[in-house]
Structure formats: structure tokens, C-alpha cells
Design an enzyme around this catalytic site. Structure first.
Site, mmCIF file in Angstrom:
data_model
loop_
_atom_site.group_PDB
_atom_site.id
_atom_site.type_symbol
_atom_site.label_atom_id
_atom_site.label_comp_id
_atom_site.label_asym_id
_atom_site.label_seq_id
_atom_site.Cartn_x
_atom_site.Cartn_y
_atom_site.Cartn_z
ATOM 1 N N SER A 73 0.793 -1.233 0.000
ATOM 2 C CA SER A 73 0.000 0.000 0.000
ATOM 3 C C SER A 73 0.828 1.287 0.000
ATOM 4 C CB SER A 73 -0.974 0.016 1.176
ATOM 5 O OG SER A 73 -0.286 0.193 2.391
ATOM 6 N N LYS A 103 0.272 4.426 6.614
ATOM 7 C CA LYS A 103 -0.410 5.204 5.571
ATOM 8 C C LYS A 103 0.038 6.662 5.646
ATOM 9 C CE LYS A 103 -3.154 1.662 4.727
ATOM 10 N NZ LYS A 103 -2.943 0.811 3.584
#
Length: 148
Positions: free
Chosen positions: A41, A85
Site C-alpha cells: 500500500s 499510511k
């Protein structure tokens, strides 16, 4: 008498070891943490095979998280796991999808939008779930350096 001296030394050393362990635990929980960020990610910022990074746990308490910071947070889908993230929007701002981020929350996105489960799926993330800001990659050595 020798036994008493031996017990006293054992007690003193054990006490010093316990104090050291407490200090290490407090440092790890509240100042700086070494953690592994793994998965696709955050490509290209982080390697999908995994990077060992340093996590600044003080910044979220004193300076605050900023838009663009890479953070580690408790997973919204599995509280036993963490996610790495990038902060895309702060409280009171509009997320890239137009959602208004509520007070005390952030909007997190993976850098690899095509292969990331993030706030687009689970919505705004409470700041209480943000463990801290990733600021340095320490492993692998050929990639070591500041995280931007």
C-alpha cells in the site's frame, strides 16, 4: 552470612534490571518505536517486502500530525494489527473524495492507491488510533534515510 550477601546482591541486580526494563518500556511506548512496515500500500515510498522504520510517538502528542506525514495507526479492520499510511486530510478539512474529516480524526491513504485498503474503505481514523509519525527508515541499509 555469605548467603545473605549473595541474596542482597541478587536483589540489587534484579531491582536495577527491573528499573531498566521499565525505562525501556516507557521509552518504547511514549517516545520512539522501531517497527516493521510491510505490504504494497505504500509503494513507492516503502518496500512491499518490508522496511524497518523509526516511529516518533511524541509528535502526535506535542507537535501534531501534519498533512503529508506517513504514520502508523491501529488497523480499523483488525485492532491487533497496524497500518502504515499517509495523512491526506486533517480534522476540519475535506478528504480527496470530498468527505469532511470530523474533529479528532484524520484521513489516511496509501501511496499506492490501486493496492491500498485505507480511509476510502473505512472512513476517517480517530487520532487516538494513530501511534506516531514514521520519520526514518533504518533497514534495509541501502534504502536507509528520512521518510518524506
Amino acid at each position: 552470612m555469605a548467603t545473605r550477601g549473595l541474596l542482597r546482591e541478587f536483589w540489587e541486580r534484579g531491582k536495577a534490571l527491573a528499573q531498566f526494563a521499565c525505562a525501556v518500556h516507557l521509552f518504547h511506548e511514549h517516545v520512539l518505536e522501531i517497527t516493521l512496515c510491510m505490504g504494497p500500500s505504500m509503494v513507492p515510498t516503502l518496500n512491499p517486502e518490508g522496511d524497518v522504520v523509526l516511529l516518533d510517538r511524541l509528535v502526535s502528542r506535542f507537535q501534531g500530525i501534519r498533512r503529508g506525514d506517513v504514520v502508523v495507526a491501529t488497523s480499523m479492520q483488525n485492532p491487533k494489527q497496524t497500518v502504515c499510511k499517509r495523512v491526506a486530510a486533517l480534522a476540519g478539512e475535506r478528504a480527496p473524495c470530498g468527505t469532511l474529516v470530523p474533529k479528532g480524526h484524520v484521513w489516511l491513504l496509501g501511496d499506492n492507491r490501486l493496492n491500498s485498503t485505507d480511509s476510502r474503505q473505512y472512513g476517517p481514523v480517530p487520532m487516538a488510533m494513530v501511534k506516531g509519525r514514521v520519520f526514518l527508515r533504518v533497514w534495509p541499509p541501502w534504502c536507509a534515510g528520512a521518510i518524506k
